[in-house]
Design a protein around this motif. Sequence first.
Motif, mmCIF file in Angstrom:
data_model
loop_
_atom_site.group_PDB
_atom_site.id
_atom_site.type_symbol
_atom_site.label_atom_id
_atom_site.label_comp_id
_atom_site.label_asym_id
_atom_site.label_seq_id
_atom_site.Cartn_x
_atom_site.Cartn_y
_atom_site.Cartn_z
ATOM 1 N N LEU A 1 -62.070 -33.015 -2.572
ATOM 2 C CA LEU A 1 -61.362 -31.801 -1.983
ATOM 3 C C LEU A 1 -62.115 -30.532 -1.665
ATOM 4 O O LEU A 1 -62.827 -30.136 -2.638
ATOM 5 C CB LEU A 1 -59.971 -31.526 -2.902
ATOM 6 N N THR A 2 -61.999 -30.268 -0.332
ATOM 7 C CA THR A 2 -62.588 -28.852 0.016
ATOM 8 C C THR A 2 -61.529 -27.910 0.679
ATOM 9 O O THR A 2 -60.747 -28.565 1.581
ATOM 10 C CB THR A 2 -63.780 -29.053 1.068
ATOM 11 N N LEU A 3 -61.210 -26.571 0.280
ATOM 12 C CA LEU A 3 -60.125 -25.829 0.742
ATOM 13 C C LEU A 3 -60.788 -24.749 1.167
ATOM 14 O O LEU A 3 -61.669 -24.272 0.443
ATOM 15 C CB LEU A 3 -59.244 -25.410 -0.297
ATOM 16 N N TYR A 4 -60.391 -24.165 2.336
ATOM 17 C CA TYR A 4 -61.014 -22.789 2.689
ATOM 18 C C TYR A 4 -59.634 -21.764 2.574
ATOM 19 O O TYR A 4 -59.365 -21.113 3.613
ATOM 20 C CB TYR A 4 -61.307 -22.838 4.253
ATOM 21 N N SER A 5 -59.464 -21.692 1.612
ATOM 22 C CA SER A 5 -58.170 -20.920 0.857
ATOM 23 C C SER A 5 -58.537 -20.074 -0.400
ATOM 24 O O SER A 5 -57.386 -19.980 -1.186
ATOM 25 C CB SER A 5 -56.897 -21.693 1.079
ATOM 26 N N LEU A 6 -59.662 -19.839 -0.720
ATOM 27 C CA LEU A 6 -60.157 -19.403 -1.882
ATOM 28 C C LEU A 6 -59.004 -18.053 -2.265
ATOM 29 O O LEU A 6 -58.471 -17.834 -3.598
ATOM 30 C CB LEU A 6 -61.449 -18.950 -2.335
ATOM 31 N N ASP A 7 -58.875 -17.211 -1.209
ATOM 32 C CA ASP A 7 -58.182 -16.023 -1.604
ATOM 33 C C ASP A 7 -56.729 -16.377 -1.775
ATOM 34 O O ASP A 7 -56.278 -15.753 -2.848
ATOM 35 C CB ASP A 7 -58.257 -15.168 -0.302
ATOM 36 N N ARG A 8 -56.195 -17.223 -1.280
ATOM 37 C CA ARG A 8 -54.647 -17.635 -1.599
ATOM 38 C C ARG A 8 -54.636 -18.267 -2.922
ATOM 39 O O ARG A 8 -53.632 -18.048 -3.897
ATOM 40 C CB ARG A 8 -54.070 -18.692 -0.404
ATOM 41 N N ILE A 9 -55.657 -19.013 -3.442
ATOM 42 C CA ILE A 9 -55.759 -19.706 -4.760
ATOM 43 C C ILE A 9 -55.705 -18.496 -5.981
ATOM 44 O O ILE A 9 -54.985 -18.829 -6.936
ATOM 45 C CB ILE A 9 -57.040 -20.695 -4.738
ATOM 46 N N MET A 10 -56.499 -17.693 -5.465
ATOM 47 C CA MET A 10 -56.797 -16.555 -6.428
ATOM 48 C C MET A 10 -55.399 -15.847 -6.824
ATOM 49 O O MET A 10 -55.291 -15.082 -7.698
ATOM 50 C CB MET A 10 -58.035 -15.607 -6.103
ATOM 51 N N LEU A 11 -54.500 -15.770 -5.548
ATOM 52 C CA LEU A 11 -53.224 -15.016 -5.655
ATOM 53 C C LEU A 11 -52.200 -16.077 -6.426
ATOM 54 O O LEU A 11 -51.155 -15.535 -6.353
ATOM 55 C CB LEU A 11 -52.998 -14.706 -4.422
ATOM 56 N N GLY A 12 -52.684 -17.293 -6.651
ATOM 57 C CA GLY A 12 -51.695 -17.949 -7.550
ATOM 58 C C GLY A 12 -50.992 -18.994 -6.266
ATOM 59 O O GLY A 12 -49.855 -19.855 -6.745
ATOM 60 N N GLN A 13 -51.270 -19.326 -5.071
ATOM 61 C CA GLN A 13 -50.681 -19.786 -4.231
ATOM 62 C C GLN A 13 -51.465 -21.185 -4.009
ATOM 63 O O GLN A 13 -52.341 -21.532 -3.541
ATOM 64 C CB GLN A 13 -50.697 -19.425 -2.826
ATOM 65 N N LEU A 14 -51.012 -22.218 -5.206
ATOM 66 C CA LEU A 14 -51.407 -23.281 -5.339
ATOM 67 C C LEU A 14 -50.937 -24.598 -5.063
ATOM 68 O O LEU A 14 -51.532 -25.799 -5.214
ATOM 69 C CB LEU A 14 -51.629 -23.505 -7.100
ATOM 70 N N ASP A 15 -49.953 -24.479 -4.109
ATOM 71 C CA ASP A 15 -49.357 -25.647 -3.724
ATOM 72 C C ASP A 15 -50.299 -26.496 -3.023
ATOM 73 O O ASP A 15 -49.935 -27.844 -3.186
ATOM 74 C CB ASP A 15 -48.141 -25.357 -2.583
ATOM 75 N N GLU A 16 -51.152 -26.192 -2.205
ATOM 76 C CA GLU A 16 -51.994 -27.278 -1.405
ATOM 77 C C GLU A 16 -52.943 -27.934 -2.469
ATOM 78 O O GLU A 16 -53.190 -29.075 -2.351
ATOM 79 C CB GLU A 16 -52.880 -26.410 -0.349
ATOM 80 N N LEU A 17 -53.414 -27.174 -3.395
ATOM 81 C CA LEU A 17 -54.342 -27.751 -4.659
ATOM 82 C C LEU A 17 -53.525 -28.845 -5.323
ATOM 83 O O LEU A 17 -53.908 -29.794 -5.461
ATOM 84 C CB LEU A 17 -54.832 -26.673 -5.465
ATOM 85 N N VAL A 18 -52.425 -28.417 -5.808
ATOM 86 C CA VAL A 18 -51.529 -29.117 -6.655
ATOM 87 C C VAL A 18 -51.265 -30.510 -5.724
ATOM 88 O O VAL A 18 -50.995 -31.643 -6.499
ATOM 89 C CB VAL A 18 -50.312 -28.359 -7.293
ATOM 90 N N GLU A 19 -50.860 -30.413 -4.756
ATOM 91 C CA GLU A 19 -50.444 -31.487 -3.822
ATOM 92 C C GLU A 19 -51.634 -32.506 -3.956
ATOM 93 O O GLU A 19 -51.449 -33.687 -3.984
ATOM 94 C CB GLU A 19 -49.953 -31.076 -2.570
ATOM 95 N N ALA A 20 -52.683 -32.114 -3.537
ATOM 96 C CA ALA A 20 -53.963 -32.947 -3.516
ATOM 97 C C ALA A 20 -54.062 -33.533 -4.918
ATOM 98 O O ALA A 20 -54.423 -34.887 -4.882
ATOM 99 C CB ALA A 20 -55.031 -32.110 -2.968
ATOM 100 N N LEU A 21 -54.129 -32.971 -5.704
ATOM 101 C CA LEU A 21 -54.312 -33.488 -7.041
ATOM 102 C C LEU A 21 -53.178 -34.552 -7.585
ATOM 103 O O LEU A 21 -53.520 -35.452 -8.247
ATOM 104 C CB LEU A 21 -54.418 -32.459 -8.161
ATOM 105 N N GLN A 22 -51.940 -34.226 -6.946
ATOM 106 C CA GLN A 22 -50.794 -35.080 -7.465
ATOM 107 C C GLN A 22 -51.072 -36.260 -6.570
ATOM 108 O O GLN A 22 -50.897 -37.547 -7.020
ATOM 109 C CB GLN A 22 -49.433 -34.466 -6.970
ATOM 110 N N THR A 23 -51.385 -36.412 -5.432
ATOM 111 C CA THR A 23 -51.718 -37.337 -4.297
ATOM 112 C C THR A 23 -52.864 -38.257 -4.932
ATOM 113 O O THR A 23 -52.713 -39.509 -4.830
ATOM 114 C CB THR A 23 -52.153 -36.872 -2.859
ATOM 115 N N HIS A 24 -53.703 -37.653 -5.520
ATOM 116 C CA HIS A 24 -55.040 -38.521 -6.016
ATOM 117 C C HIS A 24 -54.622 -38.983 -6.838
ATOM 118 O O HIS A 24 -54.904 -40.457 -7.291
ATOM 119 C CB HIS A 24 -56.176 -37.399 -6.318
#
Length: 91
Positions: A30-53
Amino acid sequence: MIGSGDRSPAAFALTIFPQNRCAHRHRIGLTLYSLDRIMLGQLDELVEALQTHDKEQRFAELVTTTSTEIARIKAAAGRHPADASTIQTCG
């Protein structure tokens, strides 16, 4: 730590890069171009990728286990033809 009830927890680390990019490529590619959103706690895209995997890995394990069990049942039925009628499978 990311984990489920039937597996030991795995350490989770993101690699941080310039250009607002973070990656978890070793385990899930996984590579995301949303580090700023992740640092703000917006983890939906990351969590969804982990759940799918995780679901993909569990399905692969289920297919392997089921295939092995079917082969074992067929082998047992071949060795003991009289007992073949007592072997029950689900599905």
